[in-house]
Design a protein around this motif. Structure first.
Motif, PDB file in Angstrom:
ATOM      1  N   ARG A 151      58.760  49.731  43.620  1.00 37.72           N
ATOM      2  CA  ARG A 151      59.435  49.187  44.665  1.00 37.72           C
ATOM      3  C   ARG A 151      58.249  49.029  45.797  1.00 37.72           C
ATOM      4  N   GLY A 152      58.211  48.094  46.483  1.00 38.17           N
ATOM      5  CA  GLY A 152      57.140  48.109  47.582  1.00 38.17           C
ATOM      6  C   GLY A 152      56.133  46.596  47.527  1.00 38.17           C
ATOM      7  N   ALA A 153      55.175  46.779  48.407  1.00 37.78           N
ATOM      8  CA  ALA A 153      54.420  45.705  48.762  1.00 37.78           C
ATOM      9  C   ALA A 153      53.207  45.598  47.602  1.00 37.78           C
ATOM     10  N   ALA A 154      53.031  46.584  46.915  1.00 45.36           N
ATOM     11  CA  ALA A 154      51.963  46.455  45.695  1.00 45.36           C
ATOM     12  C   ALA A 154      52.123  46.729  44.309  1.00 45.36           C
ATOM     13  N   GLU A 167      53.827  43.377  28.083  1.00 51.66           N
ATOM     14  CA  GLU A 167      52.795  44.250  27.553  1.00 51.66           C
ATOM     15  C   GLU A 167      51.607  44.197  28.333  1.00 51.66           C
ATOM     16  N   VAL A 168      50.780  45.277  28.807  1.00 52.97           N
ATOM     17  CA  VAL A 168      49.655  45.372  29.402  1.00 52.97           C
ATOM     18  C   VAL A 168      48.629  45.894  28.633  1.00 52.97           C
ATOM     19  N   ASP A 169      47.883  45.140  28.362  1.00 50.98           N
ATOM     20  CA  ASP A 169      46.494  45.377  27.499  1.00 50.98           C
ATOM     21  C   ASP A 169      45.203  45.412  28.202  1.00 50.98           C
ATOM     22  N   GLU A 170      44.131  45.320  27.619  1.00 52.38           N
ATOM     23  CA  GLU A 170      42.925  45.558  28.133  1.00 52.38           C
ATOM     24  C   GLU A 170      42.576  44.158  28.486  1.00 52.38           C
ATOM     25  N   GLN A 171      43.184  43.122  27.733  1.00 49.03           N
ATOM     26  CA  GLN A 171      42.903  41.776  27.895  1.00 49.03           C
ATOM     27  C   GLN A 171      43.092  41.258  29.157  1.00 49.03           C
ATOM     28  N   ILE A 172      44.308  41.885  29.996  1.00 49.62           N
ATOM     29  CA  ILE A 172      44.501  41.889  31.317  1.00 49.62           C
ATOM     30  C   ILE A 172      43.455  42.555  32.242  1.00 49.62           C
ATOM     31  N   LYS A 173      42.429  42.001  32.512  1.00 45.63           N
ATOM     32  CA  LYS A 173      41.218  42.760  33.188  1.00 45.63           C
ATOM     33  C   LYS A 173      41.468  43.207  34.505  1.00 45.63           C
ATOM     34  N   GLN A 174      42.337  42.388  35.416  1.00 48.36           N
ATOM     35  CA  GLN A 174      42.615  42.686  36.683  1.00 48.36           C
ATOM     36  C   GLN A 174      44.036  42.350  37.304  1.00 48.36           C
ATOM     37  N   ALA A 175      44.104  43.027  38.463  1.00 48.04           N
ATOM     38  CA  ALA A 175      45.207  42.718  39.161  1.00 48.04           C
ATOM     39  C   ALA A 175      45.896  41.250  39.354  1.00 48.04           C
ATOM     40  N   PRO A 176      44.910  40.401  39.730  1.00 43.90           N
ATOM     41  CA  PRO A 176      45.175  38.990  40.089  1.00 43.90           C
ATOM     42  C   PRO A 176      45.807  38.351  38.629  1.00 43.90           C
ATOM     43  N   PRO A 202      42.713  49.853  53.196  1.00 40.38           N
ATOM     44  CA  PRO A 202      41.115  49.540  52.789  1.00 40.38           C
ATOM     45  C   PRO A 202      40.352  50.759  52.461  1.00 40.38           C
ATOM     46  N   ASP A 203      40.633  51.988  53.068  1.00 42.13           N
ATOM     47  CA  ASP A 203      39.902  53.145  52.903  1.00 42.13           C
ATOM     48  C   ASP A 203      39.945  53.833  51.220  1.00 42.13           C
ATOM     49  N   GLU A 204      41.073  53.174  50.478  1.00 44.33           N
ATOM     50  CA  GLU A 204      41.380  53.512  49.254  1.00 44.33           C
ATOM     51  C   GLU A 204      40.258  52.801  48.166  1.00 44.33           C
ATOM     52  N   ALA A 205      39.345  51.985  48.750  1.00 43.49           N
ATOM     53  CA  ALA A 205      38.561  51.236  47.961  1.00 43.49           C
ATOM     54  C   ALA A 205      37.591  52.171  47.305  1.00 43.49           C
ATOM     55  N   ALA A 256      42.806  47.551  39.264  1.00 48.04           N
ATOM     56  CA  ALA A 256      44.109  47.275  40.066  1.00 48.04           C
ATOM     57  C   ALA A 256      43.787  46.781  41.396  1.00 48.04           C
ATOM     58  N   PHE A 257      42.390  47.048  42.007  1.00 50.08           N
ATOM     59  CA  PHE A 257      42.187  46.667  43.194  1.00 50.08           C
ATOM     60  C   PHE A 257      41.183  45.397  43.484  1.00 50.08           C
ATOM     61  N   ALA A 258      40.996  44.901  42.071  1.00 49.16           N
ATOM     62  CA  ALA A 258      40.322  43.465  42.103  1.00 49.16           C
ATOM     63  C   ALA A 258      40.993  42.718  43.042  1.00 49.16           C
ATOM     64  N   GLY A 259      40.179  41.622  43.538  1.00 46.46           N
ATOM     65  CA  GLY A 259      40.846  40.476  44.473  1.00 46.46           C
ATOM     66  C   GLY A 259      40.606  41.168  46.057  1.00 46.46           C
ATOM     67  N   TRP A 260      41.491  42.151  46.110  1.00 47.37           N
ATOM     68  CA  TRP A 260      41.628  42.972  47.493  1.00 47.37           C
ATOM     69  C   TRP A 260      42.210  44.381  47.429  1.00 47.37           C
ATOM     70  N   PRO A 261      41.653  45.208  48.036  1.00 45.00           N
ATOM     71  CA  PRO A 261      40.208  45.388  48.697  1.00 45.00           C
ATOM     72  C   PRO A 261      39.044  45.209  48.019  1.00 45.00           C
ATOM     73  N   GLY A 262      39.336  45.542  46.702  1.00 48.65           N
ATOM     74  CA  GLY A 262      38.021  45.636  46.001  1.00 48.65           C
ATOM     75  C   GLY A 262      37.499  47.048  45.756  1.00 48.65           C
ATOM     76  N   THR A 263      36.701  47.421  45.086  1.00 48.08           N
ATOM     77  CA  THR A 263      36.184  48.998  45.062  1.00 48.08           C
ATOM     78  C   THR A 263      34.779  49.087  45.330  1.00 48.08           C
ATOM     79  N   ARG A 264      34.571  50.139  45.987  1.00 51.79           N
ATOM     80  CA  ARG A 264      32.906  50.416  46.261  1.00 51.79           C
ATOM     81  C   ARG A 264      32.667  51.937  46.014  1.00 51.79           C
TER      82      ARG A 264
END
Length: 375
Positions: free
Chosen positions: A156-159, A195-204, A250-253, A270-278
């Protein structure tokens, strides 16, 4: 006010530019139930498109009376004021701009008065991005139904999609649920597992798939929602199984390589798209003896094979085949395939490595002090 909006709805549906206007215009005097759609980002247009298509059918029991979305905002490089993706999609379809409502908050008196004048039987939300107060929820006769991209009561929630991928789940889904004041806690009408597998590379990618499935689920269940039977069959959520999916900060990136590789890989997905990972790395120039910090985005990764201490140093980053190999906790490795330097385009790990011109890369240690470097 009510009669004015009624007339504007008639004009909108009678417009020659709006699809299936001939069948829709007569619906004002039929028993089609007015439905209000609330959504904002690009993924929401999938649901709106499904509603438009279903409402244009000869035997449709409803019509899209109005659309509620986030106000225009500054986007893209030009920073021009632009309507939300949902608003732009509706305008492109010929939907009347007078019936696209953009309140700052869904509790504004003026907005609520306008909504009441429309006399909606049902409201549908799909990533609207605004909290709905009790005054709003009391307006539609059949309630408000939300498409939520998780298997409620989980996430439940925003993300929900981002947090599910971050947790490395193998299965998720989409739920159709009545909206109540408590966040994502309403009775569930129906759900679909995915089903979530490796073919689904990113959250978007996963988000788009879930909203596509959610739009199909909504159209399938709409007849029961409109005749009131869905309210009777909807199942209360098990509060003991509820989990939260808080908004991403943002600081979770930042990535910390003192975690195992699969944890970091899931975070990148998970963070692809926004905020990305650094990440920060130390660039060591053996000729000059300089050691500097380089910051960049990590775009694409995979979990590598385990390594032994004889193969590489604990803090040394090497390039193998097509990947930058980062040693991680538990003798695991994260293979980075694509990176992006500040202000630059995304490049392959090979192109990035060639740009280092023989300099060595090491994992960054917060306890040591280095200079920043631009590459």
């Amino acid at each position: 006010m009510a009669s004015s909006l009624f007339f504007r709805r008639f004009c909108c549906l009678h417009s020659a530019t709006f699809p299936s206007s001939s069948s829709s215009s007569s619906s004002v005097f039929s028993k089609k139930k007015p439905l209000v759609f609330l959504g904002s980002p690009q993924v929401s247009t999938t649901v709106l498109d499904a509603l438009f298509n279903a409402s244009f059918a000869a035997d449709a029991a409803f019509e899209v009376a109005a659309i509620v979305t986030q106000p225009p905002s500054r986007r893209d490089r030009g920073r021009k004021m632009m309507p939300s993706p949902v608003a732009q999609y509706a305008l492109d379809k010929g939907f009347s701009s007078d019936l696209i409502l953009t309140p700052e908050k869904a509790g504004e008196d003026k907005f609520l008065s306008t909504l009441k004048a429309l006399q909606p039987e049902l409201c549908i939300t799909a990533a609207y991005g605004n909290i709905l107060p009790t005054k709003f929820l009391n307006i539609p006769a059949l309630g408000t139904v939300n498409i939520h991209p998780s298997l409620l009561p989980l996430y439940r929630g925003a993300a929900p999609v981002q947090r599910a991928l971050q947790d490395g789940v193998k299965e998720t889904g989409v739920s159709l649920a009545f909206t109540v004041r408590a966040l994502d806690a309403g009775p569930v009408i129906a759900f679909e597992k995915f089903e979530v597998d490796e073919q689904i590379k990113q959250a978007p990618d996963l988000l788009a798939l879930l909203f596509l499935e959610g739009s199909k689920l909504l159209i399938r269940e709409l007849p029961s929602i409109l005749d009131g039977s869905a309210e009777k069959k909807a199942q209360p959520q098990d509060e003991s199984k509820a989990t939260n999916a808080p908004k991403i900060a943002p600081d979770e990136a930042w990535l910390s390589f003192d975690q195992e590789a699969y944890v970091l890989h899931n975070k990148v997905r998970a963070f692809a798209g926004w905020p990305g990972t650094r990440a920060k790395v130390v660039v060591a120039d053996d000729k000059s003896g300089c050691h500097n910090i380089l910051e960049f985005k990590i775009i694409t990764t995979r979990v590598g094979i385990n390594y032994s201490s004889q193969e590489t140093q604990a803090d040394e980053i090497c390039f193998v085949k097509d990947a930058l190999v980062f040693p991680c906790e538990g003798r695991t490795t994260l293979e980075v395939l694509e990176v992006q330097l500040p202000g630059k385009k995304v490049v392959s790990a090979g192109a990035f490595w060639n740009g280092m011109q023989g300099k060595r890369l090491k994992k960054f240690d917060e306890t040591k002090h280095f200079s920043h470097v631009s590459v």
